[in-house]
Write an enzyme that holds these catalytic residues in place. Sequence first.
Site, PDB file in Angstrom:
ATOM      1  N   GLY A 128       0.831  -1.201   0.000  1.00  0.00           N
ATOM      2  CA  GLY A 128       0.000   0.000   0.000  1.00  0.00           C
ATOM      3  C   GLY A 128       0.861   1.245   0.000  1.00  0.00           C
ATOM      4  O   GLY A 128       2.031   1.207   0.408  1.00  0.00           O
ATOM      5  N   GLN A 163       2.948   9.968   1.476  1.00  0.00           N
ATOM      6  CA  GLN A 163       4.249   9.288   1.481  1.00  0.00           C
ATOM      7  C   GLN A 163       5.125   9.712   0.301  1.00  0.00           C
ATOM      8  O   GLN A 163       6.329   9.448   0.300  1.00  0.00           O
ATOM      9  CB  GLN A 163       4.073   7.762   1.445  1.00  0.00           C
ATOM     10  CG  GLN A 163       3.477   7.202   2.727  1.00  0.00           C
ATOM     11  CD  GLN A 163       3.375   5.691   2.659  1.00  0.00           C
ATOM     12  OE1 GLN A 163       2.420   5.160   2.123  1.00  0.00           O
ATOM     13  NE2 GLN A 163       4.367   4.999   3.184  1.00  0.00           N
ATOM     14  N   CYS A 192       5.706  -0.301   7.329  1.00  0.00           N
ATOM     15  CA  CYS A 192       5.378   0.842   6.473  1.00  0.00           C
ATOM     16  C   CYS A 192       6.611   1.216   5.663  1.00  0.00           C
ATOM     17  O   CYS A 192       7.723   1.212   6.193  1.00  0.00           O
ATOM     18  CB  CYS A 192       4.952   2.021   7.347  1.00  0.00           C
ATOM     19  SG  CYS A 192       4.542   3.508   6.428  1.00  0.00           S
ATOM     20  N   LEU A 193       6.399   1.535   4.395  1.00  0.00           N
ATOM     21  CA  LEU A 193       7.516   1.933   3.535  1.00  0.00           C
ATOM     22  C   LEU A 193       8.201   3.193   4.051  1.00  0.00           C
ATOM     23  O   LEU A 193       9.367   3.434   3.755  1.00  0.00           O
ATOM     24  CB  LEU A 193       7.010   2.178   2.101  1.00  0.00           C
ATOM     25  CG  LEU A 193       6.492   0.941   1.355  1.00  0.00           C
ATOM     26  CD1 LEU A 193       5.791   1.351   0.064  1.00  0.00           C
ATOM     27  CD2 LEU A 193       7.626  -0.033   1.076  1.00  0.00           C
ATOM     28  N   HIS A 203      -4.490   1.068   7.417  1.00  0.00           N
ATOM     29  CA  HIS A 203      -3.149   1.665   7.504  1.00  0.00           C
ATOM     30  C   HIS A 203      -3.022   2.861   6.556  1.00  0.00           C
ATOM     31  O   HIS A 203      -2.533   3.932   6.945  1.00  0.00           O
ATOM     32  CB  HIS A 203      -2.111   0.584   7.175  1.00  0.00           C
ATOM     33  CG  HIS A 203      -0.698   1.063   7.135  1.00  0.00           C
ATOM     34  ND1 HIS A 203       0.238   0.713   8.076  1.00  0.00           N
ATOM     35  CD2 HIS A 203      -0.049   1.868   6.253  1.00  0.00           C
ATOM     36  CE1 HIS A 203       1.393   1.293   7.774  1.00  0.00           C
ATOM     37  NE2 HIS A 203       1.251   1.997   6.672  1.00  0.00           N
ATOM     38  N   GLU A 204      -3.480   2.676   5.322  1.00  0.00           N
ATOM     39  CA  GLU A 204      -3.328   3.750   4.329  1.00  0.00           C
ATOM     40  C   GLU A 204      -4.240   4.937   4.649  1.00  0.00           C
ATOM     41  O   GLU A 204      -3.849   6.089   4.489  1.00  0.00           O
ATOM     42  CB  GLU A 204      -3.611   3.223   2.914  1.00  0.00           C
ATOM     43  CG  GLU A 204      -2.695   2.091   2.447  1.00  0.00           C
ATOM     44  CD  GLU A 204      -1.216   2.361   2.668  1.00  0.00           C
ATOM     45  OE1 GLU A 204      -0.778   3.518   2.564  1.00  0.00           O
ATOM     46  OE2 GLU A 204      -0.486   1.392   2.976  1.00  0.00           O
ATOM     47  N   HIS A 208      -2.802   7.133   7.173  1.00  0.00           N
ATOM     48  CA  HIS A 208      -1.805   8.069   6.631  1.00  0.00           C
ATOM     49  C   HIS A 208      -2.451   9.410   6.284  1.00  0.00           C
ATOM     50  O   HIS A 208      -1.826  10.462   6.433  1.00  0.00           O
ATOM     51  CB  HIS A 208      -1.170   7.495   5.355  1.00  0.00           C
ATOM     52  CG  HIS A 208       0.055   6.661   5.582  1.00  0.00           C
ATOM     53  ND1 HIS A 208       1.199   7.144   6.170  1.00  0.00           N
ATOM     54  CD2 HIS A 208       0.325   5.361   5.289  1.00  0.00           C
ATOM     55  CE1 HIS A 208       2.126   6.186   6.229  1.00  0.00           C
ATOM     56  NE2 HIS A 208       1.608   5.085   5.699  1.00  0.00           N
TER      57      HIS A 208
HETATM   58 CO    CO Z   1       2.500   3.241   5.570  1.00  0.00          CO
END
Ligand code: CO
Length: 170
Positions: A46, A51, A95-96, A137-138, A141
């Site tokens: 995701g 991000q 998370c990235l 999660h997304e 953000h």
């Molecule tokens: Co994330």
Amino acid sequence: MALRNIVEKGERCLEKRCRSVVNFDERLHTLLDDMGDTLIESGGVGLAAPQVGILRRAVLVLETNVPEGEHEYVIELINPEIIETAGEQKGPEGCLSVPGVFGLVTRPDYVKVRAQDRFGQFFEVEGTGLTARCFCHEIDHLEGRLFVDIAEKILSNEELNSFYAEGDEE
Ligand code: CO
């Protein structure tokens, strides 16, 4: 193919509430295309617009619960809202934007989202397991919330490995 730089925890853009998308124009489509390339390249499941430094309510989620032999596919969610949840799953989450860190996070096991597509058309989509976790999660953000803010605990490598050794999360 155009990749965007993924910002990491500590950058202010990850802490802000994102604004709604109002223009479903070429600029949005370019952003979504670039985010799609960036997500696939990263190997993540995701990616949210903040991000890549864009404070707008747009996220991508990779649907990984597909029948055998079928391809995983990316779901684009513009101005997404969670409208229904059920069940509970407790498991590791990463998370990235927080590379190398995994935390124990409780999420619903089923999530239904209402969102717009890249042309502004409303639709609903359901997810279970990892996909449900990813929706939450997304969308977090977009509120400036990272999983490390809500994790019960940060997992050591050993704890993380034991989760994967056990197979499915409890
Ligand atoms: Co994330």
